[in-house]
Design an enzyme around this catalytic site. Sequence first.
Site, PDB file in Angstrom:
ATOM      1  N   GLU A 210       0.852  -1.191   0.000  1.00 57.92           N
ATOM      2  CA  GLU A 210       0.000   0.000   0.000  1.00 57.92           C
ATOM      3  C   GLU A 210       0.886   1.238   0.000  1.00 57.92           C
ATOM      4  O   GLU A 210       2.111   1.133   0.096  1.00 57.92           O
ATOM      5  CB  GLU A 210      -0.935   0.008   1.206  1.00 57.92           C
ATOM      6  CG  GLU A 210      -0.227  -0.031   2.539  1.00 57.92           C
ATOM      7  CD  GLU A 210      -1.197  -0.162   3.704  1.00 57.92           C
ATOM      8  OE1 GLU A 210      -0.779   0.157   4.838  1.00 57.92           O
ATOM      9  OE2 GLU A 210      -2.356  -0.576   3.517  1.00 57.92           O
ATOM     10  N   HIS A 248      -4.211   4.115   8.393  1.00 57.98           N
ATOM     11  CA  HIS A 248      -3.343   4.059   9.558  1.00 57.98           C
ATOM     12  C   HIS A 248      -2.048   4.808   9.281  1.00 57.98           C
ATOM     13  O   HIS A 248      -1.829   5.334   8.190  1.00 57.98           O
ATOM     14  CB  HIS A 248      -3.065   2.625   9.988  1.00 57.98           C
ATOM     15  CG  HIS A 248      -2.634   1.727   8.873  1.00 57.98           C
ATOM     16  ND1 HIS A 248      -1.438   1.881   8.226  1.00 57.98           N
ATOM     17  CD2 HIS A 248      -3.248   0.669   8.292  1.00 57.98           C
ATOM     18  CE1 HIS A 248      -1.328   0.943   7.301  1.00 57.98           C
ATOM     19  NE2 HIS A 248      -2.414   0.203   7.313  1.00 57.98           N
TER      20      HIS A 248
END
Length: 296
Positions: A210, A248
């Site tokens: 990611e 996050h």
Amino acid sequence: MAILLRKTDRVVVQGITGKYGAFHTRLCMEYGTKITAGVTPGKGGEFFENNVPIFDTLKEAKEKTDCNVALIFVPAPFAADAMVEAVDCQMDLIICITEGIPTFDMAKVKRLLFQENTRLVGPNCPGIITPGESKAGIMPGYIHKPGKVGVVSRSGTLTYEAVWQLTQLGLGQSSCVGIGGDPIHGLSIREVVELFWEDPQTEAVLIIGEIGGVEEQEAAKWIKENPKKPVAAFVAGLTAPVGKRMGHAGAIILGQSGTVAAKIEAFKEAGIKVIPSVSEIGRGVYAAIEEWKDKK
């Protein structure tokens, strides 16, 4: 064979009496994981589910049960101390599920790990599962199937989607490792790929990356220099705006190296099969395996 978590490993759960710790410990036990002890300060002498002894300290738990894997569900303000305790007790493997741990706390843990032989997976991760043998974490066991694809992922829920597709295609998984996406964590993508390289059961590897950081690029470089098995990769975050945290702490683009484009370019340069969308992950892995056979 498993790369990190085996059927014979004896797992101790730090935070076993908390809401999430208790819930997921039960699921791990139902899956077949050997939960041999729990740790909750102040509750030593009690039992979890009538047969798992609870201790006040990890040191006592290890002395009495010879546990070698620590699974951590301790709240964020105290999770770093739990990891340090596990390192001090010379656990073979630490799996920290807790999210929201301060980066400064993790920096201290990481520094300690450099001096020891203990491996850490996480924090802020779904954990590890060796299908059909053992699971330590929060992943749903029923979607996994013993097979030949090793999965390493920075994402949680994307891991489950990918695993389900591999199961549906009959490929299955040798081991599935969710390393977490925080800026400072334990094992990296490259380190897990190295373990898959040495595992005879793993015939192919799936990387789920990611945005943020350069772990994917580092793994791609290593794979390019050490071609041994087919690898497919999917990178999440194509439409993420620069400078905005997504999900996050690790998923934030702070430069060109953290973009999806940069990671995809590195994967392609390494000969890794890049998967364009979530819905094609399973088919992408299958294609990578077939293309590798054709090369050989």
